[in-house]
Design an enzyme around this catalytic site. Sequence first.
Site, short mmCIF file in Angstrom:
data_model
loop_
_atom_site.label_atom_id
_atom_site.label_comp_id
_atom_site.label_asym_id
_atom_site.label_seq_id
_atom_site.Cartn_x
_atom_site.Cartn_y
_atom_site.Cartn_z
N ASP A 138 1.81 -5.19 6.81
CA ASP A 138 0.59 -4.68 6.20
C ASP A 138 -0.19 -5.82 5.52
O ASP A 138 0.42 -6.67 4.86
CB ASP A 138 1.00 -3.63 5.13
CG ASP A 138 -0.18 -2.87 4.57
OD1 ASP A 138 -0.83 -2.15 5.33
OD2 ASP A 138 -0.45 -3.01 3.35
N GLU A 197 -1.04 -7.02 10.71
CA GLU A 197 -2.33 -6.39 10.46
C GLU A 197 -3.18 -7.46 9.81
O GLU A 197 -3.00 -7.80 8.64
CB GLU A 197 -2.19 -5.20 9.51
CG GLU A 197 -3.51 -4.46 9.37
CD GLU A 197 -3.75 -3.80 8.02
OE1 GLU A 197 -4.56 -2.88 7.97
OE2 GLU A 197 -3.18 -4.24 7.01
C1 NOJ Z 1 -3.53 -1.20 5.39
C2 NOJ Z 1 -2.92 0.14 5.60
O1 NOJ Z 1 -2.96 0.45 6.97
C3 NOJ Z 1 -3.71 1.10 4.75
O2 NOJ Z 1 -3.38 2.44 5.04
C4 NOJ Z 1 -3.47 0.76 3.31
O3 NOJ Z 1 -4.28 1.58 2.49
C5 NOJ Z 1 -3.82 -0.70 3.01
N1 NOJ Z 1 -3.32 -1.59 4.03
C6 NOJ Z 1 -3.22 -1.13 1.70
O4 NOJ Z 1 -1.83 -1.24 1.82
#
Ligand code: NOJ
Length: 535
Positions: free
Chosen positions: A201, A275
């Site tokens: 993440d 990500e």
């Molecule tokens: C990306 C995640 O996919 C999302 O759902 C989240 O709110 C943010 N990162 C913060 O962790």
Amino acid sequence: MTSTPWWKEAVIYQIYPRSFFDSNGDGEGDLPGITSHLDYVQKLGVDAIWLSPFYTSPNKDGGYDVANPRDVDPRFGNLSDFETLIDRAHELSLRVVVDIVPNHFSDRHAWFQAALAAGPGSPERNRFHFYDANPDGTPPNNWISLFGGPSWTQVEDGQYYLHLFDSSQPDLNWENNEVRDDFEKTLRFWLDLGVDGFRVDVAHGLVKENIRENHPDPQGLSDALRLDVDMDIEKRNALLMSVPFFDRQGVHEIYRSWRKIFDSYIGREIMAVAEAWVHPPINATLYVRPDELHQVFNFDLLTAPFDEDFLFDVISRSIALTATVKALPTWALSNHDSPRVASRIGDAQSRALAVFVLALPGSAYVFAGQELGLPDGKLRDADRQDPAFLRTNGEVKGRDGARVPLPWSGEQSPFGFTTGTPWLPIDPLWKSLTVEVEDLDPQSTLNLYRQALTLRKIHLTGVEQMQWLQSSNSEVKSANLLIFQRGPLQITMNLAEHAQEIEAKGQVILISSGSLEVHGEKWLLPPYSCIWSLN
Ligand code: NOJ
């Protein structure tokens, strides 16, 4: 071990645990609910599941606010439920990828509570980004949270802490070795329990620079980072190049050290997918250099219009860029953070695009419910729970629409998802979109995905290259058509709202919707459709 690692061309099914299947009637999905439906997932034909967070969490941000990264939140079950899940998945030859959230913890994490108690200048505060206020009492800088509002919150003694997301998600200080050690412990914890990979993440966010400096245009920057704000592309790109808290070069050293851990699990083919929303796009490839992570999400298709020029450009660019580091691209049409593809571009279009994308080289991600053609759930504001909605006083509607639980069976909402009240209401109109109904309908989106995934395995495994045969950008110009060849398959997509004729070639083995008319040596493709033909 095979010569091609499993993840290179895997189809990975994203499960949002809270919305998948509720086994105990509390209205929220859970780990036993997932385990009991893994045979459904296997039958779909995917290679792996990715579980969004199920760790101990006050759930202010759908579990991305982790209070203990090495335990299961009681709402989802316990560690023994996780072990049962992973055993069952492996029995069914499904790999298991879990989320890891290294940018921030929840404010309920023991470390943050200790930091609050310990006070300014303490080693406990040094694990986060605590700073004194400016002399006039204002926060250390003017950065805006990605969920709206300031990215700083003041504590009782006057110091501020940084949170790029909700105030309940304090950012961790990755210059502190305790933070690094703790995450290595977390990686090993889940690896020792048998997981096959991680989705990282906010992988681009761990290192921040110039914390004591204001950004010249914080509102512009915040808008540029929001996909729902329209902005001149040049302006957006310029702003995205100036983000002081994303894509700093220091992050790569962290992933190099993680890669050593993954590789030390010999024979397991552990993978990690980043990500990383970065600009310019070439920067994304840095995350998948041979000694870093294995995949990086390509988000272009999450917002792509159903337009041949746009699709041709982003697909060509992704393939070319990842090739520079000998990696393959990833594709995703929906996830838990963005509007569902069927709502965004339409039903027939989303079926065509899915079939098109599933034929591309690389790995594809399918967000649970996408295979049913689910649209976004229609919600009243009173039902919304996304912090982005709450922090902007409703100006941003947020991501709850994509997170409405799955309809499984029966005529009445909540369609077998729970025996209780679902945490978000399920539209009564979804009775035609249940797994039960779609399973029996040969023309359903579910059966289309099943067929595509079966045929992908048979005809496309190990074929890394694709060649465009026709697009409006290529020399052979034709509006509203995209055609490419990959291995023995020709993939043809008609993006027009009317039928179009193409040269017949080979035997049609898949069509996304409608039926194909044969006119002598020509095929008449239905509107908004994609076919696979074998030649
Ligand atoms: C990306 C995640 O996919 C999302 O759902 C989240 O709110 C943010 N990162 C913060 O962790």
